[in-house]
Structure formats: structure tokens, C-alpha cells
Design an enzyme around this catalytic site. Sequence first.
Site, short mmCIF file in Angstrom:
data_model
loop_
_atom_site.label_atom_id
_atom_site.label_comp_id
_atom_site.label_asym_id
_atom_site.label_seq_id
_atom_site.Cartn_x
_atom_site.Cartn_y
_atom_site.Cartn_z
N ASP A 86 0.84 -1.20 0.00
CA ASP A 86 0.00 0.00 0.00
C ASP A 86 0.88 1.24 0.00
OD1 ASP A 86 -2.62 0.73 -0.14
OD2 ASP A 86 -3.12 0.13 1.91
N GLU A 185 -14.32 -0.59 -1.79
CA GLU A 185 -14.54 -0.66 -0.34
C GLU A 185 -15.78 0.13 0.07
OE1 GLU A 185 -11.11 0.16 2.11
OE2 GLU A 185 -12.31 0.16 3.95
O1 KIV Z 1 -5.04 -1.02 4.17
C1 KIV Z 1 -5.76 -2.00 3.94
O2 KIV Z 1 -5.73 -3.03 4.62
C2 KIV Z 1 -6.68 -1.89 2.81
C3 KIV Z 1 -7.69 -2.98 2.64
C4 KIV Z 1 -8.71 -2.93 3.69
C5 KIV Z 1 -8.25 -2.99 1.29
O3 KIV Z 1 -6.61 -0.97 2.09
#
Ligand code: KIV
Length: 275
Positions: A86, A185
Site C-alpha cells: 500500500d 470498499e
Molecule cells: O489497508 C488496507 O488493509 C486496505 C484494505 C482494507 C483494502 O486498504
Amino acid sequence: MALRFSPTMALEAKRNGKKLVEITAYDYSFAKIIDETQQIDMILVGDSLGMVMQGHSTTLPVTIDHSVYHTSIVSRAVTKAMVIADMPFMSYQVSPEQALKNAGRLIQEGNADAVKLEGAGRFAKAISMIVESGIPVQGHLGLTPQSINMLGGWKIQGKTMSAAERLLQQAEELVDAGVFSIVLEGMPNETAKMISESVSVPTIGIGAGPHCDGQVLVLHDLLGLSDFQPVFVKRYADLKKVSQEAISSYADEVRNGAFPGTEYTYKTKLQKDNE
Ligand code: KIV
């Protein structure tokens, strides 16, 4: 070395109607447990690490250094699943150049296979620059936690027809920019269904109903390690209870002298100095 799960395999799964399974992980031990099941296509080192691992109330305090570190330790354990890192808040919002540089760090230092970032619109340029540099990108639309202050809290998105159409338009922008999949989401099932049926890349739902091409859940929620239990989280185990029982038994046995018994002690005898 065999390659891990790839964007091509994700697209093929959508074409064949095969559901994709994604799960979060933040550390070596759990990443190894997950990967050894050989059941998981994608492991997301989510910025949810800010809440799950660091105890914050939002994902906003997570930095690119945190994300690089957690991605590198997850990646060390994984042979089969695609590792998606991420991009945290403020690691891509400043400019497309900043986004590319930080995506590069997640690949080079974190050993990720792909990155994920939230939003569309002005971020489409950053996404296409990252993709053109050879880094696969997973998009993320709907209840995007990095925009929590703009959204006015953890609120379902795409609830009206016009809001759903805006989300669909954003999804199309992301596809044009080159994403290989999109997390949807916090939105009504019908909104996620409309988007999933319209776009060519797989959609991965979380709190977006059953019509997505795959699902993602936060590991600690599905294992019952967190206290977070919104309607979309199914607890497949109660590891908090199991862990607390084990810890209490250990404490009791230390206090009453039952641990360590002879089976948990070295059998080596103390020797005289000249033996
Ligand atoms: O940061 C995370 O875990 C996410 C998921 C919930 C999709 O973005």
C-alpha cells in the site's frame, strides 16, 4: 525461481469467472502461515498497519518508511502470492514524480510485486507513470480511508445512482491508467455489481457485497485477533480468545511452579571444572 501470482493471472481469473482471494499481512510469521496454505492469490501489506500494528485510529500516520519496512518482512516469507504494498497517505499525493519514486522504493527495498493507491482523477497520471515504469498498480475506490476527513467518517459511498455512476467513471479512469485490479470498499452491493460487470479488470471487494471478482479482508479481523467487527467481517477463528487462554495458562504454571517441568529443561549436568 517460480514467479509469484501475477497481474496476468488476475486478469485471466476474471475472464474465467474464478474468484480472487486477497488478505492483509504485516509481518514475516503471519505472511509465512498465509503463503504456506497456497490458497491466497494476493497479500496486501495494507496501510491498515497503522491501526492493526501501530494502534492508531486511522491509517493517516503511516509513512512510506513504515510501508517499505513491513513490505520487506512480509515479502521475505512469500513464494506464491503476489505481494502488494500500500502507498501510504502523502507518499503519492504531492506529485506523479513523488508517486513513482515511492512506488519504486516499495519494489526495490520492499521487494513488492505491485503497489496499491487510493483514488482516481488527478491520481490517474501518477498511476500511468508507475505502470509505464513496469510496476503493476491496484486501484482503490469507495470508502477510501486516507480521505476519511473529507468523507466525514467511515461512511458507505456510492449510495445514490449519481454517486454510483461517479464511482463507475472513476473505475474506468483507473482502467485507462493501467491498473490490473481495483479494490471496492464500503459501497452497496448493486454499486459494486455495476462496476464489476462494466470494467475489464477484476474488482476486489471489502464491505461491497458478493458480486465483486474477489474479496479482501484484514487478517486480524478474520482471525478474531482484533475487536473490530463491522457487518462485513466474518470471524473464521477466535485467536484472541485462544491466545489469551494460552497466555493465562503460562502465567498460572509459572506462578504454581508447573512450568518448566523436567521435559522443558536441559538434561546437561553441571560438571566439575577438570572433567
Ligand atoms: O489497508 C488496507 O488493509 C486496505 C484494505 C482494507 C483494502 O486498504
